[in-house]
Design a protein around this motif. Structure first.
Motif, PDB file in Angstrom:
ATOM      1  N   THR A 119      -5.338  -6.459  12.675  1.00  0.00           N
ATOM      2  CA  THR A 119      -6.425  -6.483  13.672  1.00  0.00           C
ATOM      3  C   THR A 119      -7.553  -5.537  13.267  1.00  0.00           C
ATOM      4  OG1 THR A 119      -5.447  -4.652  14.901  1.00  0.00           O
ATOM      5  CG2 THR A 119      -4.778  -6.880  15.559  1.00  0.00           C
ATOM      6  N   GLY A 120      -7.217  -4.559  12.418  1.00  0.00           N
ATOM      7  CA  GLY A 120      -8.192  -3.528  12.058  1.00  0.00           C
ATOM      8  C   GLY A 120      -8.161  -2.364  13.043  1.00  0.00           C
ATOM      9  N   TYR A 123       0.809  -1.223   0.000  1.00  0.00           N
ATOM     10  CA  TYR A 123       0.000   0.000   0.000  1.00  0.00           C
ATOM     11  C   TYR A 123       0.843   1.275   0.000  1.00  0.00           C
ATOM     12  CZ  TYR A 123      -3.900  -3.058   1.107  1.00  0.00           C
ATOM     13  OH  TYR A 123      -4.839  -4.051   1.065  1.00  0.00           O
ATOM     14  N   GLY A 124       2.118   1.162   0.455  1.00  0.00           N
ATOM     15  CA  GLY A 124       2.950   2.363   0.564  1.00  0.00           C
ATOM     16  C   GLY A 124       2.457   3.259   1.679  1.00  0.00           C
ATOM     17  N   GLU A 125       2.604   4.580   1.485  1.00  0.00           N
ATOM     18  CA  GLU A 125       2.157   5.527   2.520  1.00  0.00           C
ATOM     19  C   GLU A 125       0.644   5.510   2.618  1.00  0.00           C
ATOM     20  OE1 GLU A 125       4.225   7.121   4.355  1.00  0.00           O
ATOM     21  OE2 GLU A 125       6.002   6.566   3.205  1.00  0.00           O
ATOM     22  N   THR A 126       0.121   5.248   3.809  1.00  0.00           N
ATOM     23  CA  THR A 126      -1.341   5.302   3.963  1.00  0.00           C
ATOM     24  C   THR A 126      -1.677   6.250   5.107  1.00  0.00           C
ATOM     25  OG1 THR A 126      -1.174   3.319   5.308  1.00  0.00           O
ATOM     26  CG2 THR A 126      -1.968   3.011   3.061  1.00  0.00           C
ATOM     27  N   LYS A 127      -2.739   7.025   4.890  1.00  0.00           N
ATOM     28  CA  LYS A 127      -3.162   7.952   5.948  1.00  0.00           C
ATOM     29  C   LYS A 127      -4.483   7.501   6.547  1.00  0.00           C
ATOM     30  CE  LYS A 127      -0.441  11.953   4.783  1.00  0.00           C
ATOM     31  NZ  LYS A 127       0.525  11.179   4.041  1.00  0.00           N
ATOM     32  N   SER A 128      -5.127   6.544   5.853  1.00  0.00           N
ATOM     33  CA  SER A 128      -6.402   6.038   6.366  1.00  0.00           C
ATOM     34  C   SER A 128      -6.425   4.523   6.196  1.00  0.00           C
ATOM     35  CB  SER A 128      -7.564   6.693   5.613  1.00  0.00           C
ATOM     36  OG  SER A 128      -7.401   6.430   4.241  1.00  0.00           O
ATOM     37  N   ILE A 129      -7.551   3.920   6.497  1.00  0.00           N
ATOM     38  CA  ILE A 129      -7.697   2.464   6.468  1.00  0.00           C
ATOM     39  C   ILE A 129      -7.382   1.908   5.066  1.00  0.00           C
ATOM     40  CG2 ILE A 129     -10.193   2.582   6.024  1.00  0.00           C
ATOM     41  CD1 ILE A 129     -10.385   0.258   8.169  1.00  0.00           C
ATOM     42  N   ALA A 130      -6.608   0.795   5.018  1.00  0.00           N
ATOM     43  CA  ALA A 130      -6.192   0.221   3.730  1.00  0.00           C
ATOM     44  C   ALA A 130      -7.159  -0.879   3.301  1.00  0.00           C
ATOM     45  CB  ALA A 130      -4.777  -0.337   3.849  1.00  0.00           C
ATOM     46  N   ASP A 161      -8.223  -2.774   6.680  1.00  0.00           N
ATOM     47  CA  ASP A 161      -9.660  -3.039   6.602  1.00  0.00           C
ATOM     48  C   ASP A 161      -9.791  -4.568   6.615  1.00  0.00           C
ATOM     49  OD1 ASP A 161     -12.240  -3.684   5.693  1.00  0.00           O
ATOM     50  OD2 ASP A 161     -12.417  -1.733   4.714  1.00  0.00           O
ATOM     51  N   THR A 162     -10.474  -5.106   7.597  1.00  0.00           N
ATOM     52  CA  THR A 162     -10.515  -6.569   7.747  1.00  0.00           C
ATOM     53  C   THR A 162     -11.850  -7.169   7.272  1.00  0.00           C
ATOM     54  OG1 THR A 162     -11.227  -6.324  10.043  1.00  0.00           O
ATOM     55  CG2 THR A 162      -8.870  -6.568   9.671  1.00  0.00           C
ATOM     56  N   THR A 163     -12.657  -6.354   6.608  1.00  0.00           N
ATOM     57  CA  THR A 163     -13.983  -6.823   6.174  1.00  0.00           C
ATOM     58  C   THR A 163     -13.890  -8.075   5.302  1.00  0.00           C
ATOM     59  OG1 THR A 163     -14.544  -4.482   6.086  1.00  0.00           O
ATOM     60  CG2 THR A 163     -16.177  -6.007   5.206  1.00  0.00           C
ATOM     61  N   LEU A 164     -12.963  -8.026   4.319  1.00  0.00           N
ATOM     62  CA  LEU A 164     -12.847  -9.146   3.379  1.00  0.00           C
ATOM     63  C   LEU A 164     -12.306 -10.402   4.080  1.00  0.00           C
ATOM     64  CD1 LEU A 164     -13.526  -9.381   0.391  1.00  0.00           C
ATOM     65  CD2 LEU A 164     -11.140  -8.890  -0.161  1.00  0.00           C
ATOM     66  N   LEU A 165     -11.356 -10.193   4.971  1.00  0.00           N
ATOM     67  CA  LEU A 165     -10.795 -11.319   5.736  1.00  0.00           C
ATOM     68  C   LEU A 165     -11.924 -12.021   6.520  1.00  0.00           C
ATOM     69  CD1 LEU A 165      -8.060 -12.652   6.997  1.00  0.00           C
ATOM     70  CD2 LEU A 165      -8.613 -11.218   8.943  1.00  0.00           C
ATOM     71  N   ASN A 166     -12.729 -11.215   7.221  1.00  0.00           N
ATOM     72  CA  ASN A 166     -13.819 -11.772   8.028  1.00  0.00           C
ATOM     73  C   ASN A 166     -14.824 -12.508   7.144  1.00  0.00           C
ATOM     74  OD1 ASN A 166     -13.925  -8.689   9.992  1.00  0.00           O
ATOM     75  ND2 ASN A 166     -12.458 -10.344  10.012  1.00  0.00           N
ATOM     76  N   LYS A 167     -15.062 -11.952   5.949  1.00  0.00           N
ATOM     77  CA  LYS A 167     -16.061 -12.539   5.056  1.00  0.00           C
ATOM     78  C   LYS A 167     -15.564 -13.849   4.425  1.00  0.00           C
ATOM     79  CE  LYS A 167     -18.596 -11.228   0.979  1.00  0.00           C
ATOM     80  NZ  LYS A 167     -18.641 -10.284  -0.098  1.00  0.00           N
ATOM     81  N   VAL A 168     -14.331 -13.838   3.920  1.00  0.00           N
ATOM     82  CA  VAL A 168     -13.824 -15.003   3.182  1.00  0.00           C
ATOM     83  C   VAL A 168     -13.396 -16.123   4.129  1.00  0.00           C
ATOM     84  CG1 VAL A 168     -12.024 -15.821   1.587  1.00  0.00           C
ATOM     85  CG2 VAL A 168     -13.128 -13.617   1.193  1.00  0.00           C
ATOM     86  N   LEU A 169     -12.640 -15.780   5.180  1.00  0.00           N
ATOM     87  CA  LEU A 169     -12.117 -16.826   6.063  1.00  0.00           C
ATOM     88  C   LEU A 169     -12.963 -17.005   7.327  1.00  0.00           C
ATOM     89  CD1 LEU A 169      -8.233 -16.311   5.810  1.00  0.00           C
ATOM     90  CD2 LEU A 169      -9.720 -17.765   4.437  1.00  0.00           C
ATOM     91  N   LYS A 170     -13.927 -16.128   7.533  1.00  0.00           N
ATOM     92  CA  LYS A 170     -14.834 -16.197   8.683  1.00  0.00           C
ATOM     93  C   LYS A 170     -14.057 -16.272  10.002  1.00  0.00           C
ATOM     94  CE  LYS A 170     -18.641 -17.941   5.998  1.00  0.00           C
ATOM     95  NZ  LYS A 170     -18.199 -17.024   4.976  1.00  0.00           N
ATOM     96  N   THR A 171     -13.040 -15.430  10.087  1.00  0.00           N
ATOM     97  CA  THR A 171     -12.257 -15.369  11.320  1.00  0.00           C
ATOM     98  C   THR A 171     -11.676 -13.980  11.466  1.00  0.00           C
ATOM     99  OG1 THR A 171     -10.500 -16.454  12.588  1.00  0.00           O
ATOM    100  CG2 THR A 171     -10.077 -16.165  10.253  1.00  0.00           C
TER     101      THR A 171
END
Ligand SMILES: NC(=O)c1ccc[n+]([C@@H]2O[C@H](COP(=O)([O-])OP(=O)(O)OC[C@H]3O[C@@H](n4cnc5c(N)ncnc54)[C@H](O)[C@@H]3O)[C@@H](O)[C@H]2O)c1
Length: 302
Positions: free
Chosen positions: A232-233, A116-123, A273-283
């Motif tokens: 962790t988000g 992502y390089g430099e991030t100022k907000s949620i990736a 952003d852990t939305t996709l992680l939670n959705k795909v791996l359900k953890t």
């Protein structure tokens, strides 16, 4: 189940091997031992094959395995040898990928928040990626390669995990590239005030290696291919690490703030952003920063 773990003698790799073995898997490690410690393997049963992942000839000699977890990489992000960084992290990873495609076996691999390089907000996984060093670029280029295959083919399953800032047991061989938690712990246990850049409010998504290893192993059972953030988000500050360490070590050491020599080039903020992680791996990650640091210090460092 027989699993090949590349980089299995390193920090995250050896934690992954531990979880696999605890779950009854037979593990074969492929590692050139260039940035690892044999001590990471002393409590493990895994067989080790000492070889470079860029060595084409090794792939014909590997034993039959049911899946691959690929952790091997040049992990010193400050390494000035771009050829070496690209050869191992990109070309070497492509060889692992081709091995899995040829054998039709699932692959879980370590990508990085460095894409992502430099991030100022949620990736978020679908945002524009602008890596700011060769390490980040090597991970980015491999993610792009995997994405092309994910789009074209349904099988085998490939899961890339963009690890954020990992800390925990088995990282001491990393020296100055070890986590902030470990560096600050070493200073504080020596009775010194912990040194951090002014004013310690830089925030990162610190994730405990036990969560990383557990979720990496869980990804072997993913029903679909994907590239996912693994953090962790929750971004936490360097001052938070110092407070937690003070609590666990029962000390009251005040931070010693100093000017940040990197100025604007320094990464002041990461958050997955852990939305996709939670959705795909359900953890999701289970350890808070305080719980992770307590487990690390109480059970592995003191
Ligand atoms: N630690 C973190 O915070 C973090 C964050 C993002 C991504 N990652 C990624 O996670 C993976 C594991 O990182 P780590 O922190 O455990 O690092 P590490 O340096 O402890 O482990 C890397 C392992 O790969 C091995 N290795 C290096 N080059 C090799 C080669 N050419 N052939 C075979 N083996 C080789 C090393 O000997 C070592 O055992 C890496 O892919 C890294 O890029 C780590």
């Amino acid at each position: 189940m027989r699993v090949l773990v590349t980089g299995g003698a390193g920090f995250i790799g050896s934690n992954v091997v531990k979880i696999l073995e605890d779950n009854g898997a037979k593990v074969i490690i492929l590692d050139n031992f260039s940035h690892s410690s044999y001590k990471n393997l002393m409590d493990l049963q895994a067989e080790a094959i000492v070889s470079d992942i860029t060595d084409e000839s090794i792939y014909k000699k590997l034993p039959k395995v049911d899946a691959v977890i690929h952790e091997a990489a040049i992990t010193d992000t400050t390494l000035a040898d771009d050829t070496k960084m690209m050869t191992v992290n990109y070309e070497g990873s492509k060889k692992i990928l081709n091995f899995c495609l040829a054998k039709n076996i699932p692959l879980v691999y370590a990508s990085s928040a460095g894409v992502y390089g430099e991030t100022k907000s949620i990736a978020r996984e679908d945002q524009k990626l602008i890596p700011h060093n060769t390490y980040g670029y090597s991970k980015y280029l491999f993610d792009c390669q995997v994405n092309k295959i994910i789009i074209k083919k349904a099988l085998p399953r490939i899961v890339g995990l963009r690890y954020f800032n990992v800390y925990g047991p088995r990282e001491y061989h990393k020296g100055s590239a070890a986590s902030m938690t470990y560096q600050l712990y070493l200073q504080m246990i020596a009775g010194k005030r912990p040194r951090v850049f002014k004013y310690g409010e830089q925030k990162r998504d610190f994730i405990y290696v036990k969560d990383v290893a557990r979720i990496t192993v869980a990804a072997l059972k993913s029903k679909k291919s994907a590239i996912l953030n693994l953090g962790t988000g929750i971004p936490r500050s360097f001052n938070d690490i110092i407070s937690s360490l003070n609590q666990v070590l029962k000390t009251k050491l005040e931070p010693d703030y100093f000017d940040n020599p990197y100025g604007d080039k320094y990464q002041n903020f990461t958050q997955a952003d852990t939305t996709l992680l939670n959705k795909v791996l359900k953890t999701k990650a289970e350890f808070s920063l305080e719980e992770g640091i307590k487990d690390y210090v109480d059970n592995y460092l003191e």
